[in-house]
Design a protein around this motif. Structure first.
Motif, PDB file in Angstrom:
ATOM      1  N   THR A  38       1.464   3.977   8.169  1.00  0.00           N
ATOM      2  CA  THR A  38       1.357   2.881   7.066  1.00  0.00           C
ATOM      3  C   THR A  38       0.243   2.834   6.301  1.00  0.00           C
ATOM      4  O   THR A  38      -1.023   3.257   6.884  1.00  0.00           O
ATOM      5  CB  THR A  38       1.486   1.524   7.703  1.00  0.00           C
ATOM      6  N   ASP A  39       0.297   2.791   5.110  1.00  0.00           N
ATOM      7  CA  ASP A  39      -0.845   2.937   4.140  1.00  0.00           C
ATOM      8  C   ASP A  39      -1.142   1.642   3.515  1.00  0.00           C
ATOM      9  O   ASP A  39      -0.137   1.109   2.819  1.00  0.00           O
ATOM     10  CB  ASP A  39      -0.757   4.201   2.695  1.00  0.00           C
ATOM     11  N   ILE A  40      -2.366   1.081   3.559  1.00  0.00           N
ATOM     12  CA  ILE A  40      -2.746  -0.105   2.983  1.00  0.00           C
ATOM     13  C   ILE A  40      -3.709   0.395   1.855  1.00  0.00           C
ATOM     14  O   ILE A  40      -4.826   0.787   2.093  1.00  0.00           O
ATOM     15  CB  ILE A  40      -3.236  -1.081   3.846  1.00  0.00           C
ATOM     16  N   GLY A  41      -3.288   0.105   0.662  1.00  0.00           N
ATOM     17  CA  GLY A  41      -4.374   0.741  -0.531  1.00  0.00           C
ATOM     18  C   GLY A  41      -3.592   0.595  -1.757  1.00  0.00           C
ATOM     19  O   GLY A  41      -2.552   0.152  -2.093  1.00  0.00           O
ATOM     20  N   VAL A  42      -4.088   1.675  -2.697  1.00  0.00           N
ATOM     21  CA  VAL A  42      -3.799   1.521  -4.109  1.00  0.00           C
ATOM     22  C   VAL A  42      -3.132   2.764  -4.681  1.00  0.00           C
ATOM     23  O   VAL A  42      -3.046   3.267  -5.850  1.00  0.00           O
ATOM     24  CB  VAL A  42      -4.821   1.185  -5.145  1.00  0.00           C
ATOM     25  N   LYS A  43      -2.945   3.782  -3.608  1.00  0.00           N
ATOM     26  CA  LYS A  43      -2.389   5.132  -3.824  1.00  0.00           C
ATOM     27  C   LYS A  43      -3.002   5.767  -5.088  1.00  0.00           C
ATOM     28  O   LYS A  43      -2.605   6.056  -6.165  1.00  0.00           O
ATOM     29  CB  LYS A  43      -0.857   4.997  -4.234  1.00  0.00           C
ATOM     30  N   PRO A  44      -4.400   6.083  -4.913  1.00  0.00           N
ATOM     31  CA  PRO A  44      -5.249   6.639  -5.880  1.00  0.00           C
ATOM     32  C   PRO A  44      -4.848   7.674  -6.343  1.00  0.00           C
ATOM     33  O   PRO A  44      -5.315   8.447  -7.575  1.00  0.00           O
ATOM     34  CB  PRO A  44      -6.622   6.697  -5.331  1.00  0.00           C
ATOM     35  N   THR A  45      -4.053   8.723  -5.721  1.00  0.00           N
ATOM     36  CA  THR A  45      -3.802  10.152  -6.250  1.00  0.00           C
ATOM     37  C   THR A  45      -2.670  10.152  -7.173  1.00  0.00           C
ATOM     38  O   THR A  45      -2.517  11.030  -7.894  1.00  0.00           O
ATOM     39  CB  THR A  45      -3.310  10.978  -4.759  1.00  0.00           C
ATOM     40  N   VAL A  46      -1.873   9.197  -7.138  1.00  0.00           N
ATOM     41  CA  VAL A  46      -0.639   9.197  -8.120  1.00  0.00           C
ATOM     42  C   VAL A  46      -0.700   8.439  -9.386  1.00  0.00           C
ATOM     43  O   VAL A  46      -1.539   7.479  -9.303  1.00  0.00           O
ATOM     44  CB  VAL A  46       0.657   9.003  -7.284  1.00  0.00           C
ATOM     45  N   GLU A  47      -0.025   8.579 -10.281  1.00  0.00           N
ATOM     46  CA  GLU A  47       0.030   7.967 -11.611  1.00  0.00           C
ATOM     47  C   GLU A  47       0.904   6.682 -11.195  1.00  0.00           C
ATOM     48  O   GLU A  47       2.093   7.044 -10.882  1.00  0.00           O
ATOM     49  CB  GLU A  47       0.594   8.752 -12.860  1.00  0.00           C
ATOM     50  N   LEU A  48       0.295   5.365 -11.404  1.00  0.00           N
ATOM     51  CA  LEU A  48       1.130   4.475 -11.427  1.00  0.00           C
ATOM     52  C   LEU A  48       0.993   3.360 -12.566  1.00  0.00           C
ATOM     53  O   LEU A  48       0.101   3.456 -13.390  1.00  0.00           O
ATOM     54  CB  LEU A  48       0.867   3.574 -10.039  1.00  0.00           C
ATOM     55  N   LYS A  49       2.247   2.627 -12.813  1.00  0.00           N
ATOM     56  CA  LYS A  49       2.209   1.641 -13.709  1.00  0.00           C
ATOM     57  C   LYS A  49       1.242   0.504 -13.290  1.00  0.00           C
ATOM     58  O   LYS A  49       0.577  -0.188 -14.086  1.00  0.00           O
ATOM     59  CB  LYS A  49       3.637   1.200 -14.141  1.00  0.00           C
ATOM     60  N   ASP A  50       1.403   0.256 -12.281  1.00  0.00           N
ATOM     61  CA  ASP A  50       0.729  -1.175 -11.641  1.00  0.00           C
ATOM     62  C   ASP A  50      -0.357  -0.619 -10.482  1.00  0.00           C
ATOM     63  O   ASP A  50       0.530  -0.341  -9.382  1.00  0.00           O
ATOM     64  CB  ASP A  50       1.532  -2.195 -11.585  1.00  0.00           C
ATOM     65  N   ARG A  51      -1.408  -0.741 -10.410  1.00  0.00           N
ATOM     66  CA  ARG A  51      -2.050  -0.305  -9.285  1.00  0.00           C
ATOM     67  C   ARG A  51      -2.557  -1.493  -8.407  1.00  0.00           C
ATOM     68  O   ARG A  51      -3.568  -1.819  -8.302  1.00  0.00           O
ATOM     69  CB  ARG A  51      -3.191   0.578  -9.982  1.00  0.00           C
ATOM     70  N   ARG A  52      -1.732  -2.263  -8.015  1.00  0.00           N
ATOM     71  CA  ARG A  52      -2.049  -3.296  -6.977  1.00  0.00           C
ATOM     72  C   ARG A  52      -2.113  -2.780  -5.257  1.00  0.00           C
ATOM     73  O   ARG A  52      -1.459  -2.042  -5.188  1.00  0.00           O
ATOM     74  CB  ARG A  52      -0.825  -4.348  -7.045  1.00  0.00           C
ATOM     75  N   LEU A  53      -3.005  -3.738  -4.586  1.00  0.00           N
ATOM     76  CA  LEU A  53      -3.096  -3.428  -3.148  1.00  0.00           C
ATOM     77  C   LEU A  53      -1.551  -3.411  -2.714  1.00  0.00           C
ATOM     78  O   LEU A  53      -0.911  -4.773  -2.992  1.00  0.00           O
ATOM     79  CB  LEU A  53      -3.826  -4.282  -2.494  1.00  0.00           C
ATOM     80  N   GLY A  54      -1.113  -2.568  -1.890  1.00  0.00           N
ATOM     81  CA  GLY A  54       0.183  -2.529  -1.485  1.00  0.00           C
ATOM     82  C   GLY A  54       0.132  -2.062   0.077  1.00  0.00           C
ATOM     83  O   GLY A  54      -0.769  -1.509   0.557  1.00  0.00           O
ATOM     84  N   VAL A  55       1.713  -2.275   0.574  1.00  0.00           N
ATOM     85  CA  VAL A  55       1.568  -1.738   1.865  1.00  0.00           C
ATOM     86  C   VAL A  55       2.873  -0.940   1.889  1.00  0.00           C
ATOM     87  O   VAL A  55       3.938  -1.424   1.709  1.00  0.00           O
ATOM     88  CB  VAL A  55       2.064  -3.066   2.931  1.00  0.00           C
ATOM     89  N   GLU A  56       2.579   0.305   2.213  1.00  0.00           N
ATOM     90  CA  GLU A  56       3.760   1.321   2.135  1.00  0.00           C
ATOM     91  C   GLU A  56       4.063   2.125   3.532  1.00  0.00           C
ATOM     92  O   GLU A  56       2.603   2.545   3.919  1.00  0.00           O
ATOM     93  CB  GLU A  56       3.253   2.326   1.012  1.00  0.00           C
ATOM     94  N   THR A  57       5.042   2.111   3.999  1.00  0.00           N
ATOM     95  CA  THR A  57       5.172   2.468   5.442  1.00  0.00           C
ATOM     96  C   THR A  57       6.216   3.824   5.432  1.00  0.00           C
ATOM     97  O   THR A  57       7.196   3.721   4.625  1.00  0.00           O
ATOM     98  CB  THR A  57       5.784   1.535   6.167  1.00  0.00           C
ATOM     99  N   HIS A  58       5.808   4.942   5.804  1.00  0.00           N
ATOM    100  CA  HIS A  58       6.766   5.880   6.225  1.00  0.00           C
ATOM    101  C   HIS A  58       7.410   5.890   7.743  1.00  0.00           C
ATOM    102  O   HIS A  58       6.509   5.635   8.341  1.00  0.00           O
ATOM    103  CB  HIS A  58       6.157   7.375   6.004  1.00  0.00           C
ATOM    104  N   ILE A  59       8.575   5.641   7.653  1.00  0.00           N
ATOM    105  CA  ILE A  59       9.507   5.524   9.045  1.00  0.00           C
ATOM    106  C   ILE A  59       9.680   6.772   9.496  1.00  0.00           C
ATOM    107  O   ILE A  59      10.522   7.566   9.009  1.00  0.00           O
ATOM    108  CB  ILE A  59      10.617   4.579   8.980  1.00  0.00           C
ATOM    109  N   PHE A  60       9.579   7.147  10.597  1.00  0.00           N
ATOM    110  CA  PHE A  60       9.776   8.452  11.332  1.00  0.00           C
ATOM    111  C   PHE A  60      11.094   8.266  11.726  1.00  0.00           C
ATOM    112  O   PHE A  60      11.601   7.374  12.250  1.00  0.00           O
ATOM    113  CB  PHE A  60       8.827   8.733  12.670  1.00  0.00           C
ATOM    114  N   ASP A  61      11.804   9.552  11.395  1.00  0.00           N
ATOM    115  CA  ASP A  61      13.174   9.876  11.765  1.00  0.00           C
ATOM    116  C   ASP A  61      14.234   8.746  11.180  1.00  0.00           C
ATOM    117  O   ASP A  61      15.102   8.315  12.152  1.00  0.00           O
ATOM    118  CB  ASP A  61      13.315   9.846  13.379  1.00  0.00           C
ATOM    119  N   PHE A  62      14.021   8.116  10.159  1.00  0.00           N
ATOM    120  CA  PHE A  62      15.086   7.168   9.484  1.00  0.00           C
ATOM    121  C   PHE A  62      15.259   7.445   8.086  1.00  0.00           C
ATOM    122  O   PHE A  62      14.229   7.863   7.346  1.00  0.00           O
ATOM    123  CB  PHE A  62      14.277   5.821   9.653  1.00  0.00           C
ATOM    124  N   ASP A  63      16.527   7.350   7.710  1.00  0.00           N
ATOM    125  CA  ASP A  63      16.706   7.390   6.267  1.00  0.00           C
ATOM    126  C   ASP A  63      17.843   6.317   5.884  1.00  0.00           C
ATOM    127  O   ASP A  63      19.078   6.624   6.292  1.00  0.00           O
ATOM    128  CB  ASP A  63      17.322   8.882   5.956  1.00  0.00           C
TER     129      ASP A  63
END
Length: 320
Positions: free
Chosen positions: A244-269
């Motif tokens: 899980t990344d807690i942050g503002v995703k500084p590397t990518v172009e975003l419309k809205d740069r709010r603090l977010g909680v983004e999680t990559h789930i292993f072995d799930f789709d």
């Protein structure tokens, strides 16, 4: 567990109570010892009751003074209710911490616990203070107990191996620094957030090989330090691991740069939009970084993935 928010509801109390009083702006291992004593008193016919506040006293006592936590708490009221119910508490009484309550004398507060809550037993820690100006302490409880007919049990403060007292303020400070392993040891469980899964920018799936879920945690919830964590994810009765990344995703172009909680789930789709998820934090991996381009970010994510899976393969949880 029944939740009461007004003295007019206390008529449901069908007998004497074993209770404790506190802020309970988190539930840590020190609290556990008190809650265990309350639960044990049920065998003597007493109703276990926790007296706490619908809003943290910090919000009133620190009004006008900015702090690093911006009024956010380690647990929300809903999370506190869930945790106390799991620990066998019969009644949770929540009242506002307001000017009226703040000016109640220590003696009058104790009398109200006996009169309104039928208190026959109270368990507190040795540093417990209460009443206007914090004039009341364990000594006053022990003095009033025989006169008013209640038992007092004082629990020593729980300390870490190094001698530091475990407290909500210490846990908040450690969380701010990203010391999640230390936080979990003091709590006795993994620090977690609940939230609804919402649509994000879709960047992880479209331009990286790391699809993610984006969550909206409650505004009142204190988030860990910005960075990347190994996490446990629970959704729809199923459990997964991920990062899980807690942050503002500084590397990518975003419309809205709010603090977010983004999680990559292993072995799930799967499609889980608008579902509720619980994300528990197991270990801090690294600070959030800005990479020169998306391929560099992809490479780092691959390293993170391998490191997180290696950690999970030996992870046993707090206190193990």
């Amino acid at each position: 567990m029944k939740i009461l928010k007004d003295k007019t509801e206390l008529g449901i109390l069908s007998g004497p109570t074993a209770l404790t009083v506190g802020k309970f702006d988190c539930i840590h291992r020190g609290h556990d010892r008190i809650l265990q004593r309350l639960s044990a008193k049920r065998a003597e016919g007493l109703i276990s009751l926790v007296f706490t506040f619908s809003k943290s006293p910090r919000l009133l006592l620190n009004a006008g003074r900015e702090d690093d936590f911006h009024g956010r708490n380690l647990i929300t009221n809903a999370e506190r209710t869930e945790l106390l119910a799991d620990k066998g508490i019969d009644i949770l009484y929540e009242r506002p911490f307001d000017e009226e309550f703040m000016h109640i004398s220590a003696e009058d507060f104790v009398k109200s616990l006996v009169r309104d809550f039928h208190m026959k037993y109270i368990c507190v820690t040795e540093d417990f203070h209460f009443g206007y100006g914090n004039a009341g302490d364990c000594g006053l409880l022990k003095k009033m107990g025989p006169k008013l007919g209640f038992e007092v049990e004082v629990i020593p403060l729980l300390k870490e191996a190094g001698g530091t007292v475990i407290s909500s303020s210490l846990i908040r400070s450690e969380l701010k620094e990203g010391h999640i392993a230390e936080v979990n040891e003091m709590l006795g469980y993994e620090y977690f957030i609940h939230g609804k899964i919402v649509h994000g920018e879709g960047m992880g799936k479209r331009r990286l090989s790391y699809a993610t879920i984006n969550m909206l945690p409650p505004d009142a919830k204190l988030l860990p330090k910005i960075g990347v964590y190994v996490t446990r994810i629970q959704m729809n009765g199923r459990e997964f691991f991920g990062m899980t990344d807690i942050g503002v995703k500084p590397t990518v172009e975003l419309k809205d740069r709010r603090l977010g909680v983004e999680t990559h789930i292993f072995d799930f789709d799967g499609d889980v939009y608008y579902e509720e998820a619980k994300v528990s934090f197991l270990s801090f991996m690294r600070d959030e970084q800005k990479f020169k381009d998306l391929p560099s970010l992809q490479t780092q994510l691959e390293h993170d993935d391998a490191a997180a899976r290696a950690f999970i393969s030996t992870y046993r949880g707090p206190g193990v």
